[in-house]
Scaffold this active site. Structure first.
Site, PDB file in Angstrom:
ATOM      1  N   ASP A  46       5.222  -0.862  11.676  1.00  0.00           N
ATOM      2  CA  ASP A  46       4.668  -1.939  10.846  1.00  0.00           C
ATOM      3  C   ASP A  46       4.810  -3.303  11.526  1.00  0.00           C
ATOM      4  OD1 ASP A  46       5.308   0.359   9.253  1.00  0.00           O
ATOM      5  OD2 ASP A  46       5.129  -0.862   7.452  1.00  0.00           O
TER       6      ASP A  46
ATOM      7  N   HIS B  26       2.793  -6.176   9.858  1.00  0.00           N
ATOM      8  CA  HIS B  26       2.607  -7.012   8.657  1.00  0.00           C
ATOM      9  C   HIS B  26       2.316  -8.481   8.974  1.00  0.00           C
ATOM     10  CE1 HIS B  26       3.122  -4.138   5.486  1.00  0.00           C
ATOM     11  NE2 HIS B  26       4.221  -3.657   6.047  1.00  0.00           N
TER      12      HIS B  26
ATOM     13  N   ASP C 165      -0.351  -0.819   9.169  1.00  0.00           N
ATOM     14  CA  ASP C 165       0.216  -1.961   8.444  1.00  0.00           C
ATOM     15  C   ASP C 165       0.200  -3.206   9.322  1.00  0.00           C
ATOM     16  OD1 ASP C 165       0.509  -0.312   6.312  1.00  0.00           O
ATOM     17  OD2 ASP C 165       2.622  -0.742   5.956  1.00  0.00           O
TER      18      ASP C 165
ATOM     19  N   ASP D 259      -1.063  -7.928   5.444  1.00  0.00           N
ATOM     20  CA  ASP D 259      -0.309  -8.090   4.192  1.00  0.00           C
ATOM     21  C   ASP D 259       1.110  -8.600   4.440  1.00  0.00           C
ATOM     22  OD1 ASP D 259      -2.270  -7.484   2.324  1.00  0.00           O
ATOM     23  OD2 ASP D 259      -1.779  -5.358   2.254  1.00  0.00           O
ATOM     24  N   ARG D 260       1.530  -9.441   3.516  1.00  0.00           N
ATOM     25  CA  ARG D 260       2.888 -10.000   3.441  1.00  0.00           C
ATOM     26  C   ARG D 260       3.178 -11.045   4.512  1.00  0.00           C
ATOM     27  NH1 ARG D 260       4.823  -4.414   1.828  1.00  0.00           N
ATOM     28  NH2 ARG D 260       5.056  -4.539  -0.430  1.00  0.00           N
TER      29      ARG D 260
ATOM     30  N   ASN E 145      -1.168   2.416   5.137  1.00  0.00           N
ATOM     31  CA  ASN E 145      -1.572   2.292   3.734  1.00  0.00           C
ATOM     32  C   ASN E 145      -2.063   0.889   3.390  1.00  0.00           C
ATOM     33  OD1 ASN E 145       1.340   1.624   4.020  1.00  0.00           O
ATOM     34  ND2 ASN E 145       1.216   1.184   1.828  1.00  0.00           N
ATOM     35  N   HIS E 146      -1.740  -0.105   4.229  1.00  0.00           N
ATOM     36  CA  HIS E 146      -2.203  -1.472   3.951  1.00  0.00           C
ATOM     37  C   HIS E 146      -3.565  -1.773   4.578  1.00  0.00           C
ATOM     38  CE1 HIS E 146       1.183  -3.445   1.840  1.00  0.00           C
ATOM     39  NE2 HIS E 146       1.856  -2.422   2.363  1.00  0.00           N
TER      40      HIS E 146
ATOM     41  N   HIS F 145       1.324   6.971  10.137  1.00  0.00           N
ATOM     42  CA  HIS F 145       1.981   5.881   9.420  1.00  0.00           C
ATOM     43  C   HIS F 145       2.943   6.402   8.364  1.00  0.00           C
ATOM     44  CE1 HIS F 145       2.657   1.941   7.753  1.00  0.00           C
ATOM     45  NE2 HIS F 145       2.477   2.446   6.547  1.00  0.00           N
TER      46      HIS F 145
ATOM     47  N   ARG G  69       6.958   6.206  -5.410  1.00  0.00           N
ATOM     48  CA  ARG G  69       6.006   5.098  -5.272  1.00  0.00           C
ATOM     49  C   ARG G  69       4.890   5.165  -6.309  1.00  0.00           C
ATOM     50  NH1 ARG G  69       5.987   2.445  -0.037  1.00  0.00           N
ATOM     51  NH2 ARG G  69       7.229   3.546   1.541  1.00  0.00           N
TER      52      ARG G  69
ATOM     53  N   HIS H  79       6.121   2.850   7.965  1.00  0.00           N
ATOM     54  CA  HIS H  79       5.946   2.810   6.501  1.00  0.00           C
ATOM     55  C   HIS H  79       7.166   2.360   5.702  1.00  0.00           C
ATOM     56  CE1 HIS H  79       3.803   3.614   2.857  1.00  0.00           C
ATOM     57  NE2 HIS H  79       4.388   4.762   2.567  1.00  0.00           N
TER      58      HIS H  79
END
Length: 334
Positions: free
Chosen positions: A89, A91, A117, A120-121, A149-150, A201, A250, A277
């Site tokens: 990740d 991000h 990923d 995001d964030r 997943n992002h 991931h 989740r 992840h």
């Protein structure tokens, strides 16, 4: 004009187009890698001072979609590509991505698999994803990207990437967001290194009976609410009282225990599964965590994620096929 003359003209036009494409990508990558950090007063911030135009987004996402489309859903990477670095990740931590390249090697001369990923964030998801897409198009035998997943329409609406696009591009923000999501919909889902190391991931799935099942995933696709494509980006290893697979805490996909990992590796002739992840407290030092007696490892490649003060790491698979970890300590501003 004869048929032979027409073919010559077509070939010359294709050559010109390819030259223009390569020149553009080289210029774009060079600009992003050389851009300075923004300053707050006299002090540097962790934000890279670079502007990506809407035309850049349009061109890059078109190139990237075509490049991803020409790949299989399961990337197959042979021994000739070793050594190779596997990155978890990111991000949107664009500055940390550049530091990663400076330590592990320039992408023109070093091989990488990125496990998703990208957005995001963090503050610079656009810059992070666009640089990686440009590098993948420019060096398709060096740079491999799989989906997290992002990299998804629904997830980015909630966790910051959609808002980042609106903030940076105002009335054009939604078009920018949709263009990048459209490219993400073409991303492969996993990578297999010399037939023995599987990278994705999220994790394994009760819907994954053999590695050939991954290649059957049809792209472009959104990430579905259930099924193999969902599990490859969402599932997690977890020690539970239930053997095998359980519904994930989740609220989407599954969790799986050590027995499921070991059984899957044995049936598919795998030595190791490398996945991303997750970041947990026992990963704060070292940036990685082993599962199932070493058959699976989770890595996280965004240092000081959300100001947690965590280490990050990259896995390097050597030509000898030995695996080592390159650990990055966080830089925490005071």
């Amino acid at each position: 004009m004869s048929e032979i003359e027409t073919n010559i003209v077509d070939q010359e036009e294709e050559t010109d187009d390819e030259t223009a494409r390569i020149d553009y990508l080289i210029g774009f990558v060079g600009r992003l890698l050389a851009a300075p950090l923004k300053k707050k007063g006299k002090k540097e911030t962790p934000v890279v001072d670079v502007k990506i135009t809407t035309d850049d987004i349009r061109i890059l996402t078109m190139y990237a979609s075509l490049s991803f489309k020409n790949q299989s859903s399961l990337l197959k990477i042979d021994e000739e590509s070793l050594p190779i670095h596997i990155v978890g990740d990111l991000h949107g931590q664009f500055h940390d991505l550049r530091l990663l390249f400076s330590r592990c090697g320039h992408p023109s001369q070093t091989n990488y698999i990125f496990l998703g990923d990208y957005v995001d964030r963090g503050l610079q998801g656009i810059e992070t994803s666009c640089l990686l897409m440009a590098l993948q198009c420019l060096y398709p035998k060096n740079i491999f990207m799989v989906r997290g997943n992002h990299e998804d329409y629904n997830t980015t609406l909630t966790y910051g990437f959609y808002d980042e696009c609106l903030m940076k591009y105002a009335k054009y923000g939604e078009i920018v967001w949709l263009s990048i999501i459209s490219a993400f919909n073409h991303l492969p889902f996993a990578a297999l290194i010399f037939g023995r190391i599987l990278c994705m991931h999220g994790g394994i799935s009760p819907n994954l009976k053999s590695l050939a099942d991954i290649d059957k995933i049809v792209r472009p696709t959104m990430i579905p609410a259930y099924g193999l494509a969902c599990d490859l980006v969402w599932s997690d290893p977890e020690n539970t009282q239930n053997p095998g697979f359980s519904l994930s805490s989740r609220g989407i996909s599954f969790s799986f225990d050590d027995s499921a990992i070991q059984d899957f590796c044995q049936k598919n002739g795998l030595d190791l599964i490398i996945r991303a992840h997750q970041i947990s407290s026992d990963m704060y030092r070292g940036g990685h965590k082993f599962h199932a007696g070493g058959n699976m490892v989770t890595i996280f490649s965004a240092p000081n994620y959300l100001n947690m003060g965590n280490d990050s790491c990259v896995v390097r698979v050597e030509k000898s096929k030995l695996v080592r970890f390159i650990v990055f300590r966080p830089t925490i501003s005071k």
